[in-house]
Design a protein around this motif. Structure first.
Motif, PDB file in Angstrom:
ATOM      1  N   LEU A 102      36.138  47.447  73.203  1.00  0.00           N
ATOM      2  CA  LEU A 102      35.732  48.834  72.973  1.00  0.00           C
ATOM      3  C   LEU A 102      34.347  48.977  72.353  1.00  0.00           C
ATOM      4  O   LEU A 102      33.861  50.100  72.152  1.00  0.00           O
ATOM      5  CB  LEU A 102      36.764  49.575  72.121  1.00  0.00           C
ATOM      6  N   SER A 290      36.431  55.613  71.420  1.00  0.00           N
ATOM      7  CA  SER A 290      36.775  54.604  72.439  1.00  0.00           C
ATOM      8  C   SER A 290      37.415  55.228  73.675  1.00  0.00           C
ATOM      9  O   SER A 290      37.904  54.508  74.554  1.00  0.00           O
ATOM     10  CB  SER A 290      37.728  53.556  71.855  1.00  0.00           C
ATOM     11  N   THR A 295      37.773  51.640  78.897  1.00  0.00           N
ATOM     12  CA  THR A 295      38.016  51.029  77.590  1.00  0.00           C
ATOM     13  C   THR A 295      39.473  51.130  77.170  1.00  0.00           C
ATOM     14  O   THR A 295      40.061  50.144  76.710  1.00  0.00           O
ATOM     15  CB  THR A 295      37.107  51.675  76.537  1.00  0.00           C
TER      16      THR A 295
END
Length: 335
Positions: A102, A290, A295
């Motif tokens: 991330l 994130s 991700t």
């Protein structure tokens, strides 16, 4: 063990990735985002062999006391302040997180917050939506340039380094503070200069917080630190709520002792300090740094990899890729 081991997943995630568990485990996934009270959470864990959980589930000694089969808690985050690692280790339970996957998306979002706060994007959009735009005065909405300014970073781990690498494109100088100084080659790759905390506060035109929340970092930015910053500075927090004293920050912003702030995290989430909500010189976002498709899928995949590996499956069999307490395997070997 009779039948397949059981995995409980505390939040809805990506079913195609979770399906990788199904040949080896009985999988139970919550259908809605829920913050479970400790007693309910303990009940959820009681019959599990593994759990994949989000940051909103706080797990310590009480929550695992009635979970003798539990072997691993896989956190769907890089931070793990929701997990009592010593308590899990004492119970022989492995814990894992999702580092690396991330860093780049969080760094991108950090820059979105930084630029948005520098140029009043949040306040300007609200003003326009309210139908107040007739004509702009020449000196209205004056923001801050980044070129030639100093970007300060408190916490120079993977995410901090990814943020720093982007600063070159904006013509910024980078100063950083960290628990330990980075190797010279890493500093050079980030074009970053190591300074002490007082220098960081005094020199930063934009200060980004990227430290984990620990006892030492709690309120690392409080009233005294805010007073030591330039009144023209911008503060960006993508670390954890609690790293900043939100009440002190709201007071500094209201008094124009700090130009602006952008926050993706808050003390007492999901609650937000009401004084922050009343301010126009702060951008507020709901802990989404994130939140991209790629991700969040990668985070889910890594959590699944950790569970599979602990139980001897997949390319990392026997060696979960991101254990936080690997020593627990010496005491309680993988099944």
């Amino acid at each position: 063990m009779i039948g397949k081991p059981r995995v409980w997943i505390s939040r809805p995630t990506f079913s195609d990735i979770v399906a990788r568990l199904e040949p080896h485990f009985e999988v139970a996934t919550e259908a809605e985002e829920t913050v479970f009270p400790p007693v309910v959470l303990a009940g959820k864990l009681a019959s599990c062999d593994a759990a994949i959980v989000g940051l909103n589930q706080r797990i310590g000694a009480m929550e695992v006391a009635s979970a003798p089969r539990l072997r691993i808690v896989a956190n769907l985050a890089v931070g793990y302040d929701n997990l009592d690692i010593p308590a899990l280790t004492a119970a022989g339970i492995a814990a894992s997180n999702t580092p690396d996957v991330l860093s780049e998306s969080v760094a991108d979002f950090t820059w979105a917050l930084l630029l948005g706060s520098a140029r009043h994007i949040g306040a300007a959009e609200r003003w326009l939506r309210e139908g107040r735009w007739r004509a702009n005065g020449f000196k209205d909405w004056l923001g801050l340039d980044t070129r030639g300014r100093t970007l300060g970073i408190l916490g120079m781990g993977r995410i901090g380094q990814a943020i720093a690498r982007r600063a070159t494109g904006f013509g910024m100088q980078v100063a950083y503070q960290n628990r330990s100084r980075l190797p010279a080659a890493v500093e050079a790759g980030c074009a970053a200069r190591y300074v002490d905390k007082s220098t960081l506060l005094a020199e930063s035109d934009f200060l980004v917080l990227a430290v984990p929340l620990t006892a030492e970092s709690h309120h690392a930015i409080g009233a005294a630190e805010l007073a030591a910053m330039k009144p023209t500075a911008v503060l960006v927090n993508i670390a954890r709520g609690g790293v900043v004293d939100d009440a002190a920050l709201a007071a500094a912003l209201a008094g124009r002792r700090l130009a602006a702030a952008a926050l993706d995290v808050f003390e007492g989430e999901p609650a937000v300090h009401p004084a922050l909500l009343a301010l126009d010189n702060v951008i507020l976002s709901p802990h989404i740094a994130s939140a991209t498709w790629d991700t969040r899928r990668a985070m889910t995949a890594l959590a699944v990899d950790n569970v599979l590996a602990l139980f001897g499956h997949g390319p990392d069999a026997g060696h979960p890729p991101s254990l936080l307490n690997p020593g627990v395997l010496a005491v309680r070997p993988a099944p």
